[in-house]
Design an enzyme around this catalytic site. Structure first.
Site, mmCIF file in Angstrom:
data_model
loop_
_atom_site.group_PDB
_atom_site.id
_atom_site.type_symbol
_atom_site.label_atom_id
_atom_site.label_comp_id
_atom_site.label_asym_id
_atom_site.label_seq_id
_atom_site.Cartn_x
_atom_site.Cartn_y
_atom_site.Cartn_z
ATOM 1 N N SER A 240 -21.764 60.988 -33.182
ATOM 2 C CA SER A 240 -21.391 61.878 -32.090
ATOM 3 C C SER A 240 -22.166 61.460 -30.846
ATOM 4 O O SER A 240 -22.985 60.544 -30.891
ATOM 5 C CB SER A 240 -21.728 63.326 -32.450
ATOM 6 O OG SER A 240 -23.129 63.501 -32.374
ATOM 7 N N LYS A 241 -21.893 62.175 -29.781
ATOM 8 C CA LYS A 241 -22.524 61.833 -28.500
ATOM 9 C C LYS A 241 -24.042 61.831 -28.565
ATOM 10 O O LYS A 241 -24.697 61.153 -27.786
ATOM 11 C CB LYS A 241 -22.045 62.801 -27.411
ATOM 12 C CG LYS A 241 -20.656 62.436 -26.910
ATOM 13 C CD LYS A 241 -20.270 63.233 -25.680
ATOM 14 C CE LYS A 241 -18.873 62.826 -25.238
ATOM 15 N NZ LYS A 241 -18.230 63.807 -24.381
ATOM 16 N N ARG A 242 -24.583 62.616 -29.500
ATOM 17 C CA ARG A 242 -26.044 62.641 -29.660
ATOM 18 C C ARG A 242 -26.588 61.239 -29.918
ATOM 19 O O ARG A 242 -27.722 60.930 -29.624
ATOM 20 C CB ARG A 242 -26.440 63.504 -30.854
ATOM 21 C CG ARG A 242 -26.466 64.972 -30.629
ATOM 22 C CD ARG A 242 -26.946 65.693 -31.885
ATOM 23 N NE ARG A 242 -26.119 65.391 -33.045
ATOM 24 C CZ ARG A 242 -26.565 64.786 -34.134
ATOM 25 N NH1 ARG A 242 -27.816 64.400 -34.240
ATOM 26 N NH2 ARG A 242 -25.734 64.552 -35.142
ATOM 27 N N GLY A 244 -25.446 58.460 -28.744
ATOM 28 C CA GLY A 244 -25.200 57.509 -27.650
ATOM 29 C C GLY A 244 -23.713 57.449 -27.360
ATOM 30 O O GLY A 244 -23.000 58.421 -27.597
#
Ligand code: GLU
Length: 473
Positions: A240-242, A244
């Site tokens: 996920s965006k966490r 990167g």
């Protein structure tokens, strides 16, 4: 049988790496079998399905080189067909209208939960006569799902899995407002598109059982399913965006080549012996679901970056110039010396040896197309002390009389100078490098001088000798 696969993304605003992975596997399987790879946009969520959101997906696929067959299919455009199938099922006694209000359904679920029973819909309208329908209430249409037995899926990756039918309730096919549910839409679309293999993330595995029930109710042949393990981040959690960048477009911006991304996404969760570098033609030849690994793969930026370096070295110089120039124009702005583009082509063979991304490549190529005077980085500036500048002044005079501006002749001048002064060649070459490139690392410097040409080389030496220019230190 012609193999037909499909990629069925919901427009989220960008093409997620996980989606690209799914698309790649569908594409490879279709191409391996000489079949078709279809694209269906699941755009029933109208708020999210903007033109830009759809375009972002098409752009991502196009960048990756995953070409689809035929027109892009819009799921939303097919709602009338979905509703028609629901009505056919009612007519055939495979589905029925349910007049429960949302409040009634909530109360039913809460009571079942309180009593520790199955909280699915209890089938209260399953066998009721339509004459009992309350006036003025639009019904939902529910599947009359089998109560006994089990639903079995022979998944190409997950194996054979059975679910007892009493674990599944009578799902809604058509909502009271007449819109189809996701389950119905997917089944009708896959059937009508003659999809033979539904390849997708294993987060859809449980849906496959309900979807199979719809196929069975219609007497349709379900596709062969292949549910792939999801991609995880380095911490073992779903990517996920966490972690990167997750949008394919971000990787394009970060300077990855599509062929590197394809190779990397293929290896993420699929293997062929110990092969790491697998070009696209080879991948098409080798691809099959036997190679899919059963556990989730972790996204590894270092591995992707290394592969990218490999593909940059393999890429044609002219293509790399085309990919690098816009980056240089953007980053240098007014410092870009128009008319110097041919230097990039001449220098590319050496530059690409060291670059891991197009960003690196553009950085390391910038000195070729920068307007004078060049900025000089701290390490290079440290080499250009007064003594070095004196030396460069002498060498500049010797270079000015070279008639054939070729690397070997230029090197001969530097060697002769070094010998005369009792210095190692490096002691002469490093300040030249610092002056001509503004850095302490560059491709072989005499070849660089040849590419820059005499006028530019002498001009850059003059700038340093005269102390013109600025240091970034
Ligand atoms: N639209 C779904 C998604 O984006 C895919 C459905 C499917 O592949 O069946 O996850």
């Amino acid at each position: 049988m012609t193999v037909v696969t499909r990629f069925a993304p919901s427009p989220t605003g960008f093409l997620h790496v996980g989606g690209a992975h799914t698309a790649l596997f569908n594409w490879l399987f279709a191409r391996h079998n000489g079949g078709k790879f279809l694209l269906r946009i699941e755009d029933t969520d109208r708020a999210r399905s903007t033109e830009e959101a759809v375009k972002a997906i098409l752009d991502g696929l196009t960048w990756l080189g995953l070409d689809w067959d035929g027109e892009v299919i819009s799921q939303f455009s097919r709602v009338a067909r979905h509703a028609e199938v629901a009505r056919q099922m009612v007519a055939a006694g495979k589905a029925y209208p349910c007049y429960c209000t949302p409040e009634e359904l909530t109360a039913m679920r809460e009571q079942a939960a309180a009593e520790g029973r199955f909280t699915g819909y209890d089938g209260r309208w399953r066998d009721r006569d339509p004459s009992e329908a309350p006036a003025g209430v639009a019904p939902a249409i529910r599947l009359k799902a089998p109560r006994e037995g089990e639903t079995v899926i022979d998944d190409l990756i997950q194996g054979t899995v059975r679910v007892a039918n009493d674990q599944m309730d009578d799902m809604v096919l058509l909502r009271a407002d007449g819109t189809p549910t996701y389950m119905l839409a997917v089944v009708v679309d896959d059937h009508d598109m003659e999809v033979t293999h539904a390849v997708r993330g294993d987060d859809h595995f449980t849906n496959a059982f309900r979807q199979t029930q719809i196929y069975n109710a219609m007497g349709w042949q379900p596709p062969i399913f292949a549910h792939m393990p999801l991609i995880h981040g380095p911490d073992g959690k779903k990517l996920s965006k966490r972690h990167g960048a997750v949008a394919v477009g971000n990787y394009a911006d970060m300077g990855f080549l599509p062929e590197a991304m394809r190779n990397y996404l293929l290896r993420l969760g699929w293997s062929h012996g110990d092969d790491e570098i697998i070009g696209t033609e080879q991948a098409i030849e080798w691809f099959g679901f036997e190679g899919v690994l059963r556990s989730p793969a972790r996204f590894d930026m270092a591995k992707l970056t290394n592969l990218n370096g490999h593909y940059i070295r393999q890429a044609e110089d002219r293509r790399l110039v085309g990919l690098t120039l816009p980056r240089l124009r953007d980053s240098l702005g007014a410092d870009f010396a128009e008319g110097t583009e041919d230097r990039l082509l001449a220098g590319m063979a050496a530059l690409k040896e060291r670059a891991k991304t197009l960003v690196d490549l553009a950085d390391s190529a910038a000195f070729y197309v920068r307007r004078r005077p060049l900025p000089v980085d701290a390490a290079a500036a440290a080499l250009l002390d007064a003594q070095a500048r004196d030396m460069l002044a002498q060498i500049r005079r010797q270079l000015a009389s070279v008639t054939a501006w070729k690397a070997e002749n230029l090197e001969a001048v530097a060697r002769a100078h070094a010998e005369g002064a009792g210095l190692k060649l490096g002691k002469v070459a490093q300040p030249i490098r610092a002056a001509l490139t503004g850095a302490t690392v560059s491709p072989p410097i005499f070849a660089v001088m040849e590419i820059l040409g005499s006028e530019e080389t002498l001009g850059r030496l003059d700038d340093v000798v005269k102390g013109i220019g600025h240091s970034e230190a």
